[in-house]
Design an enzyme around this catalytic site. Structure first.
Site, short mmCIF file in Angstrom:
data_model
loop_
_atom_site.label_atom_id
_atom_site.label_comp_id
_atom_site.label_asym_id
_atom_site.label_seq_id
_atom_site.Cartn_x
_atom_site.Cartn_y
_atom_site.Cartn_z
N TYR A 139 0.80 -1.23 0.00
CA TYR A 139 0.00 0.00 0.00
C TYR A 139 0.83 1.28 0.00
O TYR A 139 0.29 2.37 -0.15
CB TYR A 139 -0.93 0.03 1.23
CG TYR A 139 -2.25 -0.67 0.97
CD1 TYR A 139 -2.30 -2.05 0.81
CD2 TYR A 139 -3.45 0.04 0.90
CE1 TYR A 139 -3.50 -2.70 0.58
CE2 TYR A 139 -4.65 -0.61 0.66
CZ TYR A 139 -4.67 -1.97 0.49
OH TYR A 139 -5.86 -2.61 0.26
N LYS A 189 1.90 -15.67 3.12
CA LYS A 189 2.11 -16.55 1.97
C LYS A 189 3.60 -16.87 1.96
O LYS A 189 4.32 -16.51 1.02
CB LYS A 189 1.64 -15.79 0.70
CG LYS A 189 1.66 -16.59 -0.58
CD LYS A 189 0.56 -17.61 -0.68
CE LYS A 189 0.75 -18.43 -1.96
NZ LYS A 189 -0.20 -19.57 -2.05
N ASP A 221 -4.32 -18.13 0.95
CA ASP A 221 -5.31 -18.79 0.09
C ASP A 221 -6.12 -19.82 0.90
O ASP A 221 -7.34 -19.86 0.85
CB ASP A 221 -4.65 -19.43 -1.16
CG ASP A 221 -3.40 -20.24 -0.84
OD1 ASP A 221 -2.91 -20.21 0.31
OD2 ASP A 221 -2.90 -20.92 -1.76
N ASP A 245 -6.85 -6.76 3.68
CA ASP A 245 -7.91 -6.11 2.89
C ASP A 245 -8.82 -7.16 2.27
O ASP A 245 -10.05 -7.10 2.38
CB ASP A 245 -7.26 -5.24 1.80
CG ASP A 245 -8.31 -4.63 0.89
OD1 ASP A 245 -9.30 -4.07 1.41
OD2 ASP A 245 -8.15 -4.72 -0.35
N ASP A 249 -12.95 -8.78 3.43
CA ASP A 249 -14.16 -8.83 2.60
C ASP A 249 -14.78 -10.22 2.69
O ASP A 249 -16.00 -10.37 2.73
CB ASP A 249 -13.88 -8.43 1.14
CG ASP A 249 -14.11 -6.94 0.89
OD1 ASP A 249 -13.93 -6.15 1.84
OD2 ASP A 249 -14.47 -6.57 -0.25
C1 IPM Z 1 -10.76 -0.86 2.78
C2 IPM Z 1 -10.81 -0.32 1.39
C3 IPM Z 1 -9.57 0.53 1.15
C4 IPM Z 1 -8.37 -0.37 1.27
C5 IPM Z 1 -9.56 1.30 -0.17
C6 IPM Z 1 -10.80 2.15 -0.35
C7 IPM Z 1 -8.32 2.14 -0.31
O1 IPM Z 1 -10.93 -1.34 0.45
O2 IPM Z 1 -10.71 -0.07 3.72
O3 IPM Z 1 -10.76 -2.10 2.93
O4 IPM Z 1 -7.97 -1.03 0.30
O5 IPM Z 1 -7.81 -0.42 2.35
MN MN Z 2 -11.17 -3.34 1.33
#
Ligand code: IPM
Ligand code: MN
Length: 362
Positions: A139, A189, A221, A245, A249
């Site tokens: 990042y 990883k 993974d 990140d 999700d």
């Molecule tokens: C998150 C988002 C951010 C990230 C983006 C919007 C930069 O996806 O907070 O998870 O990748 O950290």
């Molecule tokens: Mn994210």
């Protein structure tokens, strides 16, 4: 005795951000009234509108002001009429880096009454804490492009991992593991990323040993797979910025969806400092935001769930030392969530605000 007060910068941002932040503020104000403190909200109009109007994303003067509040509550940034990455990098990532918010704490908890996408799995199966490193990895923007547009074009994007950066992150995660059931899982990883993997692995072993927690390891993974078919395997996960990140999700998907996923971008040193924030020479404010984005497709329809923003505000109250108020916000969400489907953003927010004093005295 003077009333306790906290100065909180409100950055609703774009899309559904303003709608969900309005409801989170309502919930916080209800908790503040019940528990005898005050939140002094400071409004900021950062985001797509301001950028398109003035060309400004995060002016230095605003960054300086934000460094002096006690906490920051952010809605979402990004809109299709602004080039992708411009606000994300210029606002959100800049705040994470400049304020040194080196922990991204993301609880993955399936609340009772929330829909589960995992057949046969309920709240007792999905309850983990992901500690994502938040200032390093891929990042950092280290890289570049050569021969752009030609067939010989080359792009590099280098992940940075410092011993100090990894260590402070793992230390935080190990302390969380010690508070919970003493298990910490490093997700990386190491079979392919041997350089950074080795650094993470050695650091995690040393830190876990020292903290007296059990360390497990899982490739990223496989971790995606296990989060779905065996989520009980995990309690506290510590991982690098990009893996975290992606993994969170997946975490949101198994814990009732993005509508309930909360996050805290922390500089943990500031914990419980109340109004003695950055201006007093401490580590400065932390930033709280729902995991979801600006969802421009549903902005203005009243269909966005404010719950992720409310739970993020709960993490904020906890960080500010308002533990009882934080617990009340979470209990109010648990009370409202099972019947929330079909109600609008504002209706759910009102129900939570009404529930706060009720669950607080229960
Ligand atoms: C998150 C988002 C951010 C990230 C983006 C919007 C930069 O996806 O907070 O998870 O990748 O950290
Ligand atoms: Mn994210």
């Amino acid at each position: 005795m003077a009333e306790r007060s906290h100065a909180v910068a409100s950055l609703p941002g774009d899309g559904i951000g303003p709608e969900v932040v309005a409801e989170a503020r309502k919930a916080v104000d209800a908790a503040a009234a019940r528990f005898g403190f005050r939140v002094d909200w400071v409004d900021y109009d950062l985001g797509a509108d301001r950028y398109l109007r003035t060309g400004e994303v995060l002016p230095d003067t605003v960054l300086k002001e934000l460094g002096e509040v006690d906490a920051i509550l952010l809605g979402a940034v990004g809109r299709p009429d602004v080039p992708p990455g411009l606000l994300e990098r210029g606002l959100l990532l800049k705040l994470r880096f400049e304020l040194d918010l080196y922990i991204n704490l993301r609880p993955v908890r399936l609340y009772p009454g929330a829909p589960s996408v995992l057949a046969g799995k309920g709240p007792e199966d999905v309850d983990m804490l992901v500690v994502r490193e938040n200032t390093e990895g891929p990042y950092v923007g280290a890289g570049g492009t050569a021969h752009r547009g030609s067939p010989a074009e080359i792009a590099t994007e280098t992940a940075l991992n410092s011993r100090a950066g990894v260590e402070r992150c793992v230390r935080y995660a190990a302390a969380k593991a010690a508070e919970r059931d003493g298990r910490l899982t490093l997700v990386h990883k190491t079979n392919v990323l041997t350089h950074s993997g080795d650094l993470w692995m050695r650091t995690a072993r040393e830190v876990a040993d020292h903290a007296g927690v059990r360390l497990d390891y899982c490739h990223v993974d496989a971790a995606c797979l296990y989060m779905i078919n065996d989520p009980r395997r995990f309690d506290v996960i510590v991982t690098d910025n990009l893996f975290g990140d992606i993994l969170t999700d997946v975490g949101a998907a198994i814990a009732g969806g993005l509508g309930t996923a909360a996050s805290a971008n922390l500089n943990p040193g500031a914990s419980g400092s109340g109004s003695a924030g950055g201006s007093a020479g401490g580590p400065g404010p932390s930033l709280f935001e729902p995991v979801h984005g600006s969802a421009p497709d549903i902005a203005g329809t009243g269909r966005a769930s404010p719950i992720a923003a409310v739970l993020s505000a709960g993490l904020m109250l906890d960080h500010l030392g308002e533990r009882q108020a934080a617990a009340a916000l979470e209990r109010a969400v648990i009370a409202v969530l099972p019947g929330a489907a079909g109600y609008s953003t504002q209706e759910i927010g009102d129900q939570i605000a009404v529930a706060v004093p009720r669950v607080a005295s229960a």
